[in-house]
Design a protein around this motif. Sequence first.
Motif, PDB file in Angstrom:
ATOM      1  N   ASN A 362       7.985 -65.980 -22.375  1.00  0.00           N
ATOM      2  CA  ASN A 362       8.052 -65.856 -20.918  1.00  0.00           C
ATOM      3  C   ASN A 362       6.742 -65.336 -20.341  1.00  0.00           C
ATOM      4  O   ASN A 362       6.252 -65.829 -19.319  1.00  0.00           O
ATOM      5  CB  ASN A 362       9.196 -64.913 -20.514  1.00  0.00           C
ATOM      6  CG  ASN A 362      10.559 -65.526 -20.732  1.00  0.00           C
ATOM      7  OD1 ASN A 362      10.704 -66.746 -20.788  1.00  0.00           O
ATOM      8  ND2 ASN A 362      11.565 -64.682 -20.854  1.00  0.00           N
ATOM      9  N   ILE A 366       4.386 -67.428 -17.729  1.00  0.00           N
ATOM     10  CA  ILE A 366       4.099 -66.885 -16.397  1.00  0.00           C
ATOM     11  C   ILE A 366       2.588 -66.875 -16.156  1.00  0.00           C
ATOM     12  O   ILE A 366       2.112 -67.225 -15.054  1.00  0.00           O
ATOM     13  CB  ILE A 366       4.700 -65.480 -16.250  1.00  0.00           C
ATOM     14  CG1 ILE A 366       6.234 -65.579 -16.188  1.00  0.00           C
ATOM     15  CG2 ILE A 366       4.147 -64.771 -15.023  1.00  0.00           C
ATOM     16  CD1 ILE A 366       6.935 -64.238 -16.271  1.00  0.00           C
ATOM     17  N   GLN A 370       0.537 -68.796 -13.251  1.00  0.00           N
ATOM     18  CA  GLN A 370      -0.381 -68.121 -12.325  1.00  0.00           C
ATOM     19  C   GLN A 370      -1.721 -68.844 -12.267  1.00  0.00           C
ATOM     20  O   GLN A 370      -2.357 -68.899 -11.216  1.00  0.00           O
ATOM     21  CB  GLN A 370      -0.551 -66.663 -12.745  1.00  0.00           C
ATOM     22  CG  GLN A 370       0.698 -65.822 -12.499  1.00  0.00           C
ATOM     23  CD  GLN A 370       0.601 -64.426 -13.121  1.00  0.00           C
ATOM     24  OE1 GLN A 370      -0.201 -64.198 -14.046  1.00  0.00           O
ATOM     25  NE2 GLN A 370       1.418 -63.492 -12.642  1.00  0.00           N
ATOM     26  N   ALA A 414       6.427 -66.848 -10.814  1.00  0.00           N
ATOM     27  CA  ALA A 414       6.755 -66.398 -12.169  1.00  0.00           C
ATOM     28  C   ALA A 414       8.128 -66.906 -12.602  1.00  0.00           C
ATOM     29  O   ALA A 414       8.310 -67.365 -13.735  1.00  0.00           O
ATOM     30  CB  ALA A 414       6.710 -64.870 -12.221  1.00  0.00           C
ATOM     31  N   SER A 417       8.094 -70.556 -13.428  1.00  0.00           N
ATOM     32  CA  SER A 417       7.370 -70.827 -14.672  1.00  0.00           C
ATOM     33  C   SER A 417       8.270 -70.704 -15.890  1.00  0.00           C
ATOM     34  O   SER A 417       7.986 -71.282 -16.949  1.00  0.00           O
ATOM     35  CB  SER A 417       6.179 -69.861 -14.806  1.00  0.00           C
ATOM     36  OG  SER A 417       5.261 -70.048 -13.738  1.00  0.00           O
TER      37      SER A 417
END
Length: 597
Positions: A362, A366, A370, A414, A417
């Motif tokens: 994760n 993320i 970004q 986030a 994602s």
Amino acid sequence: MLMRRRTRERSSNKEEITPAAAKRALLRRRAIVLFCSLAAALVVVSGQLFSLQIYRYPELIKAANGQTLRRVPSVARRGTIYDRNGRELAISIGTASIFVRPAEVEDPEGTSAALSAALSLPVEKIRAQLRSKKSLLYIKRSAPLEEAEAVTRLALKGIGFDAQSKRFYPKAQQAAHLMGFVGTDDQGLEGLELQYDAFLAGKRQWVVRQQDAKRRPIFREEADEAQGADLHLTIDEVIQYITERELEAAVSQSGALSGSAIVMNPFNGEILALANYPTFDPNLYGEASAFARRNRAVVDYYEPGSAFKAIVGAGALEERLVRPEDRFNGEGGAIEVGGVTIRDHERFDSLTFAEVLAHSSNVGAIKVGQRLGKSHYYDYISGFGFGNLTKIDLPGETPGLIRRPKEWSALSLASLSIGQEISVSPLQMLVAMSAIANGGVLVRPYIAQSIVAADGKVIRENTPMQIRRVISEDTARTLAAILKGVVTEGTGKAAAVEGFEVAGKTGTSQKTDRTTGRYSRQKVVASFVGFVPVERPQLAIIVIIDEPTTLRWGGSIAAPTFREIARESLKHLRKGPVGQEPLRLAEGIRHATFRLN
């Protein structure tokens, strides 16, 4: 003197009118009266005839036809539905609806007993119908023709039947959510039966029956048979059976609420199998619950979870923001975004981009999101078809749920994602993975290959449709190699098929608890979506297991189900391991070129 003479002249004139003359005068008067009477009668009769034959003619003809003619629909054979190899999945069989005209029944007791024996119905029920005040009642609908013939041999007054056609599904539950079902009037209500009802049902025609005062048939004007067109599908009956069998086993093994699975040719969009469990028998659709009849693979949506990391990865690779070997700090398994801490399923210190997807980090996903940014990420989400209909030829498809970037919170990038804050259908997720498998082109999925009229003429034929290119061939090839690592080294090891290279992505997403509005700790959706073989892919498969109580990870229940479906399907298609026998489905499509819209 003058007056006396005139009086004598009048007396002499009266004496001159003889009886014969008087009689003739009387006859003349009678003739005149008779003539006038006849003339008046003729005028009245002529007026009445004019009224009946000219003025009121349409009204009287309509009334007469209403008493002597009966207009009924002709028996229409609904078109047959076949799989891709010509196996029958839905057929029509002849039936009859037995009816009674209670006023015409002379012996209610004897008639009730005879019909009870012929139709296997309770005699009390039939007796109550024979005593009805209604002009016509149906005793039994969709009865076998053998029963109708038995009733005909009884020669019962007031009893008759209408020949009809009944839909029958010889495979029972197999492909039930694709077939759908038809109502008592032979009209499609769900599935392909509804989607292609206008073709399957054919054009409705009528016959006219002339009957006497007791409504016994005298003459019947025949109409051409109103036969519907046949529907030929992309579905393979054997792969459909394999998919349903393995899906049922997975749902039962994990104690799940339900499951869905789809098998697709990633190059041309042909659906080879589509299954949901629990399922139902379309022959007895009235006995099934609405949940069992629901085609959840197409009409329901879910949060894809980690499987969606393939999409953020595709965008980042296409924009050249990452390379497979680029390293990301795992932050010890936790990252804070927008005041919320998001954790990994295990602690990672440093991971390459390829390892981020392979181990489903994760934190790493993320950080990739970004780099990609809101605008670009949204473009790729939309480009892969999320938030839009795939336009598959099945009713009730959902476009899913996705918000525009201006509506995103500080946490949304986030969350997206890692596959949260978005809802997709299983079909959408499979179509997106197919774009990675086929070299970067989104294709339209479809079920029906062709519609063929009763005379053999092809009315309509579906052909593969490329919607748009979403990533380059190089990006697709690179991402496929990374997703192969998910199976060889990462969370999808249970999806490996001996002798074949498999690429795919696991997903385990938390479901929202409707009572609290928060993510549930107990309810999850476990999934695996992938394709096989990695080179020249033949099958793209998605497996969704909803709310498993055991084996709650995508890698532990959905991945092995993918493996069994893929292995048995490839065996059915007579494929050998990579490097041996040429793969049949790829021939003719491996050199296909795709155009940008």
